[in-house]
Each structure stands twice: as structure tokens, then as C-alpha cells.
Write an enzyme that holds these catalytic residues in place. Structure first.
Site, PDB file in Angstrom:
ATOM      1  N   VAL A   1       1.122  -0.733   0.022  1.00  0.00           N
ATOM      2  CA  VAL A   1       0.069  -0.035   0.254  1.00  0.00           C
ATOM      3  C   VAL A   1       1.021   1.347  -0.256  1.00  0.00           C
ATOM      4  O   VAL A   1       0.392   2.428  -1.001  1.00  0.00           O
ATOM      5  CB  VAL A   1      -0.971  -0.246   1.637  1.00  0.00           C
ATOM      6  N   CYS A   2       2.416   1.167   0.999  1.00  0.00           N
ATOM      7  CA  CYS A   2       2.710   2.457   1.041  1.00  0.00           C
ATOM      8  C   CYS A   2       2.951   3.165  -0.743  1.00  0.00           C
ATOM      9  O   CYS A   2       3.214   3.665  -0.618  1.00  0.00           O
ATOM     10  CB  CYS A   2       3.796   1.769   1.535  1.00  0.00           C
ATOM     11  N   PRO A   3       3.377   2.390  -1.553  1.00  0.00           N
ATOM     12  CA  PRO A   3       4.098   2.970  -3.102  1.00  0.00           C
ATOM     13  C   PRO A   3       2.872   3.861  -3.207  1.00  0.00           C
ATOM     14  O   PRO A   3       2.982   4.636  -3.999  1.00  0.00           O
ATOM     15  CB  PRO A   3       5.078   1.437  -3.237  1.00  0.00           C
TER      16      PRO A   3
END
Length: 187
Positions: A46-48
Site C-alpha cells: 500500500v505504501c508505494p
């Protein structure tokens, strides 16, 4: 206790920015709007998508006089490796702060102590270094840069117009409210 209207606590960290390692402290926030965008870890899922979404809107934030600081508990070397190996992260032009000591994550109260990782925390800081917006998401729920832009515009508007408030779903240019006894029960 809420972090709203509290000053960002002192910190010194190394960030990866445009091919260099740079020092960042709380003093760098003075006189500008800032966003601290905490995320759990580099090389994840999810972070990228979130960091890429911010990168896609970075020019709009800069036009508003806002600097974005992404923060994770990874090292600045890990940030560089991720930046160099991911097409999405490679487009980031804002500082990627390393918090391996966990101090910044603790200061903003987003540290997951047992994991040594940060929650998905978003903090909008005004030019006086005071936190005006706090949002914490569960680890499996990504954030939206367009909604964050809307919130920043609202925070900037009410700072410039202290006798007005922005109602739900307010967008730049729309009508605001001037709180008064006459409005009680009329909305």
C-alpha cells in the site's frame, strides 16, 4: 491527549532527497506549511501507492507553500535503495525521512511499539510548527492525496480567515460559515 495545536517536538533526522542525504529538523518547518506522512515500511504494498499518489500531486502542494515529508522507520540507505529500484518511488521529489531511532514516530504518537513500525499517520503542520490536522488509518487502508489537498486548503483558509469555518465537503471557492448565535439550530 490530542496533538491538535501542539508544537512538533524537536527532532533531527536524515532524509533521502533528489540523490542526496540531507538533515531535517523541526526548525525546517518554521514559516511554511508541512505534511508529515508516516507509513509502515519501504518495499511494501500500500505504501508505494500512497507515496506515488502524493508525488503525482506534489506540484499542487508546492503551489500552496506546502512541503511533504514522508517518514518511516527504515534507514535513509533503505529509502535510497527503494527510490533507485521502484519506478513509482523513483518519481518522489519530496524528502523521505528515516526514523530508525523511532523518535519521530513516538513524537507523533504513531509508533507500533511491538513492530517498530509507524502507523499510517498524516499530520498537517502550520507555519508556526503547530499540528492542525491529524489522520490515522489502519495499515490496510490507503490515503488519498486529493482529499489531503482539500484539507490543507481548508486549514489555510481558516488560518487566513479566523472568523470563518469550513463546512463538510468544503472546496476552495465555496461558501464558508461565520459562527454566530444566529446560526445555532439553523443548519
Amino acid at each position: 491527549m490530542s496533538l491538535i495545536n501542539t508544537e512538533v517536538k524537536p527532532f533531527k533526522a536524515t532524509a533521502y532527497l533528489n540523490g542526496e542525504f540531507v538533515d531535517v529538523t523541526e526548525a525546517d518547518l518554521q514559516g511554511q506549511w508541512s505534511i508529515f506522512f508516516f507509513y509502515p515500511a519501504d518495499f511494501t504494498f500500500v505504501c508505494p501507492t500512497e507515496l506515488g499518489d502524493l508525488a503525482d500531486h506534489y506540484a499542487e502542494f508546492k503551489k500552496l507553500g506546502v512541503e511533504i515529508y514522508s517518514v518511516s522507520t527504515d534507514t535513509h540507505f533503505t529509502h535510497k535503495a527503494w527510490h533507485d529500484s521502484s519506478e513509482t518511488i523513483g518519481k518522489l521529489q519530496y524528502p523521505m525521512i528515516a526514523d530508525p531511532t523511532l523518535r519521530i514516530s513516538r513524537n507523533f504518537e504513531v509508533l507500533i511499539e511491538d513492530a517498530g513500525l509507524a502507523e499510517r499517520g498524516t499530520f498537517v503542520v502550520d507555519p508556526d510548527g503547530k499540528i492542525q490536522i491529524v489522520e490515522i488509518n489502519a495499515g490496510n487502508i490507503g490515503r488519498n492525496a486529493e482529499e489531503l489537498l482539500r484539507k490543507v486548503k481548508a486549514a489555510q483558509y481558516v488560518r487566513a480567515n479566523p472568523n470563518e469555518v469550513c463546512p463538510a465537503k468544503w472546496k476552495e471557492g465555496e461558501e464558508t460559515l461565520a459562527p454566530s448565535l444566529d446560526l445555532v439550530g439553523k443548519i
